[in-house]
Design an enzyme around this catalytic site. Structure first.
Site, PDB file in Angstrom:
ATOM      1  CG  ASP A  47      -2.154   0.812   1.095  1.00 44.05           C
ATOM      2  OD1 ASP A  47      -2.655   1.130   0.991  1.00 44.05           O
ATOM      3  OD2 ASP A  47      -1.297   2.440   1.924  1.00 44.05           O
ATOM      4  CE1 TYR A  52       0.721   7.823   2.248  1.00 44.65           C
ATOM      5  CE2 TYR A  52       0.608   5.882   1.902  1.00 44.65           C
ATOM      6  CZ  TYR A  52       0.332   6.387   2.736  1.00 44.65           C
ATOM      7  OH  TYR A  52      -0.548   6.013   2.957  1.00 44.65           O
ATOM      8  CE  LYS A 234       7.251   2.828   9.110  1.00 43.63           C
ATOM      9  NZ  LYS A 234       8.244   3.010  10.038  1.00 43.63           N
ATOM     10  CB  SER A 235       7.063  -2.411  10.806  1.00 45.73           C
ATOM     11  OG  SER A 235       8.494  -2.239  11.049  1.00 45.73           O
TER      12      SER A 235
HETATM   13  N1  LIG Z   1      -5.223   6.698   3.106  1.00 50.73           N
HETATM   14  C1  LIG Z   1      -4.313   7.080   4.279  1.00 50.73           C
HETATM   15  O1  LIG Z   1      -5.200   8.633   4.875  1.00 50.73           O
HETATM   16  C2  LIG Z   1      -3.758   6.438   5.711  1.00 50.73           C
HETATM   17  C3  LIG Z   1      -3.182   7.337   6.689  1.00 50.73           C
HETATM   18  C4  LIG Z   1      -2.410   6.867   7.581  1.00 50.73           C
HETATM   19  C5  LIG Z   1      -1.545   4.691   7.230  1.00 50.73           C
HETATM   20  N2  LIG Z   1      -2.512   4.428   5.895  1.00 50.73           N
HETATM   21  C6  LIG Z   1      -1.977   3.050   5.217  1.00 50.73           C
HETATM   22  O2  LIG Z   1      -1.527   2.134   6.632  1.00 50.73           O
HETATM   23  C7  LIG Z   1      -0.456   1.851   6.768  1.00 50.73           C
HETATM   24  C8  LIG Z   1      -0.217   1.608   7.865  1.00 50.73           C
HETATM   25  O3  LIG Z   1      -0.446   2.891   9.040  1.00 50.73           O
HETATM   26  P1  LIG Z   1       0.948   3.507   9.624  1.00 50.73           P
HETATM   27  O4  LIG Z   1       2.074   3.437   8.649  1.00 50.73           O
HETATM   28  O5  LIG Z   1      -0.196   5.014   9.865  1.00 50.73           O
HETATM   29  O6  LIG Z   1       0.795   3.331  11.760  1.00 50.73           O
HETATM   30  P2  LIG Z   1       0.588   1.301  11.723  1.00 50.73           P
HETATM   31  O7  LIG Z   1       0.842   0.467  11.207  1.00 50.73           O
HETATM   32  O8  LIG Z   1      -0.156   1.942  12.600  1.00 50.73           O
HETATM   33  O9  LIG Z   1       2.080   1.716  12.940  1.00 50.73           O
HETATM   34  C9  LIG Z   1       2.960   1.560  12.053  1.00 50.73           C
HETATM   35  C10 LIG Z   1       4.331   2.133  13.300  1.00 50.73           C
HETATM   36  O10 LIG Z   1       4.321   0.403  14.433  1.00 50.73           O
HETATM   37  C11 LIG Z   1       5.570   0.827  15.063  1.00 50.73           C
HETATM   38  N3  LIG Z   1       4.995  -1.112  14.777  1.00 50.73           N
HETATM   39  C12 LIG Z   1       4.260  -1.625  14.453  1.00 50.73           C
HETATM   40  N4  LIG Z   1       4.859  -2.937  13.695  1.00 50.73           N
HETATM   41  C13 LIG Z   1       5.421  -3.436  15.338  1.00 50.73           C
HETATM   42  C14 LIG Z   1       4.697  -4.820  15.897  1.00 50.73           C
HETATM   43  N5  LIG Z   1       4.935  -5.817  15.844  1.00 50.73           N
HETATM   44  N6  LIG Z   1       5.036  -3.896  17.260  1.00 50.73           N
HETATM   45  C15 LIG Z   1       5.885  -2.791  17.933  1.00 50.73           C
HETATM   46  N7  LIG Z   1       5.981  -1.725  16.623  1.00 50.73           N
HETATM   47  C16 LIG Z   1       5.576  -2.432  15.870  1.00 50.73           C
HETATM   48  C17 LIG Z   1       6.049   0.745  13.331  1.00 50.73           C
HETATM   49  O11 LIG Z   1       7.548   1.195  13.919  1.00 50.73           O
HETATM   50  P3  LIG Z   1       9.084   0.323  12.908  1.00 50.73           P
HETATM   51  O12 LIG Z   1       8.554   1.363  11.430  1.00 50.73           O
HETATM   52  O13 LIG Z   1      10.016   1.347  13.634  1.00 50.73           O
HETATM   53  O14 LIG Z   1       9.183  -0.596  13.349  1.00 50.73           O
HETATM   54  C18 LIG Z   1       5.821   2.212  13.017  1.00 50.73           C
HETATM   55  O15 LIG Z   1       5.990   3.342  13.864  1.00 50.73           O
HETATM   56  C19 LIG Z   1       0.249   3.364   6.149  1.00 50.73           C
HETATM   57  O16 LIG Z   1       1.669   2.536   5.876  1.00 50.73           O
HETATM   58  C20 LIG Z   1      -0.629   3.880   5.127  1.00 50.73           C
HETATM   59  O17 LIG Z   1      -0.082   2.271   4.006  1.00 50.73           O
HETATM   60  C21 LIG Z   1      -3.135   5.288   4.868  1.00 50.73           C
END
Ligand SMILES: NC(=O)c1ccc[n+]([C@@H]2O[C@H](COP(=O)([O-])OP(=O)(O)OC[C@H]3O[C@@H](n4cnc5c(N)ncnc54)[C@H](OP(=O)(O)O)[C@@H]3O)[C@@H](O)[C@H]2O)c1
Length: 283
Positions: A47, A52, A234-235
């Site tokens: 995604d 981005y 995301k990570s």
């Molecule tokens: N359409 C929209 O408006 C919109 C908005 C926001 C996001 N998104 C999409 O949704 C995806 C996911 O959302 P997000 O990136 O905002 O947040 P998320 O996936 O909820 O969280 C990512 C954060 O959590 C940490 N993390 C990941 N796995 C972990 C684990 N197993 N244990 C502990 N910490 C962990 C990551 O750290 P590290 O990377 O340091 O490991 C990062 O800081 C985005 O990448 C994007 O593709 C879309």
């Protein structure tokens, strides 16, 4: 660990892997490493978004992986500055060019921006309908659309979005928008599924994780999956990329599911912007 990720069928007949990999806030220079790791672990759904700034690196990594283009489901999104139909057409071409692909699996309007463009996101949506009709977008959908926005598309456009990608996690259940999606065959994609890490220290989540012998992130991702939503955590941490993939070989019972659902704080739990007022246009 089971590596079988279920496919979900969209309202247009195409399928999407229920678990993917999100690349928001991954710097272009780190994207190749993170996406390579994800593909190696078994993720087949990425995604990304024009916003981005890493579409090119996503495309480059998929090509370098040796996987067929058809083996990886790729989503991208129309950036906020390009809602006018001609701008949307140019932006879509730029996305395909950056990814170096002749089609995209799923293309979304990133934000509805109801206070911009004279409130007209319908002509933007009609432009995405063109992309699906000409085959360059296999599926089309929206992101951050509220119920009123979806109702307007239902009244004024031809196609029903295949997905609505919205903020959903245990602190923000976004129930009304999810319910509208269920009732109208629009699949919910849950963004920030672990609230960017903020729900992982929650005492209930930690308690459930201990009870089922899984990590807090796995428990929360499993909760989403059992509700039928699509997730793409995301990570950039290799161990977490693996950890987040391991959510299809255990189940949460109804009591545990309900305990997590009850963490919903309503509007107060929202971490990201409110789509009714968000009007950011990148410079
Ligand atoms: N359409 C929209 O408006 C919109 C908005 C926001 C996001 N998104 C999409 O949704 C995806 C996911 O959302 P997000 O990136 O905002 O947040 P998320 O996936 O909820 O969280 C990512 C954060 O959590 C940490 N993390 C990941 N796995 C972990 C684990 N197993 N244990 C502990 N910490 C962990 C990551 O750290 P590290 O990377 O340091 O490991 C990062 O800081 C985005 O990448 C994007 O593709 C879309």
């Amino acid at each position: 660990m089971s590596h079988t990720i279920p496919d979900i069928t969209l309202n247009d007949g195409n399928t999407i892997p229920q678990l993917g990999f999100g690349v928001y806030q991954i710097e272009p220079r780190d994207t190749v490493e993170a996406v390579s790791k994800a593909l190696e672990v078994g993720y087949r759904h990425i995604d990304t978004a024009e916003m981005y700034g890493n579409e090119a690196e996503v495309g480059q990594t998929i090509r370098a992986s040796g996987l067929d283009r058809g083996a990886v489901f790729v989503t991208s999104k129309l950036n906020n500055g390009f809602h006018r139909p001609d701008d949307a057409r140019r932006a879509f071409e730029s996305t395909l060019a950056a990814l170096k692909t002749d089609y995209i699996d799923l293309f979304l309007i990133h934000w509805p921006l109801p206070t911009r463009y004279d409130g007209d996101f319908v002509s933007t949506w009609r432009t995405l309908e063109e992309f699906q009709r000409d085959g360059r977008a296999r599926s089309i959908g929206v992101s951050n659309f509220q119920v009123a926005h979806l109702e307007r598309l239902a009244a004024e456009a031809d196609m029903v979005p295949a997905v609505n990608q919205i903020e959903v996690h245990p602190y923000f259940g976004n129930q009304e928008v999810r319910a509208y999606g269920r009732a109208h065959n629009i699949l919910t994609e849950a963004w920030s599924p672990i609230a960017q890490g903020k729900v992982l220290r929650d005492p209930t989540v930690v308690d459930v994780a201990e009870q089922v012998g899984r990590t807090p992130a796995q428990v929360v991702l499993r909760w989403h999956v059992q509700r039928g939503d699509i997730v793409f955590p995301k990570s950039t941490t290799p161990e977490r990329i693996e950890e987040n993939f391991g959510v299809f070989d255990f189940e949460l019972d109804d009591v545990v599911m309900e305990r997590i659902t009850e963490l919903d704080r309503g509007e107060a739990g929202r971490q990201g912007p409110n789509p009714d007022t968000f009007d950011y246009i990148p410079a």
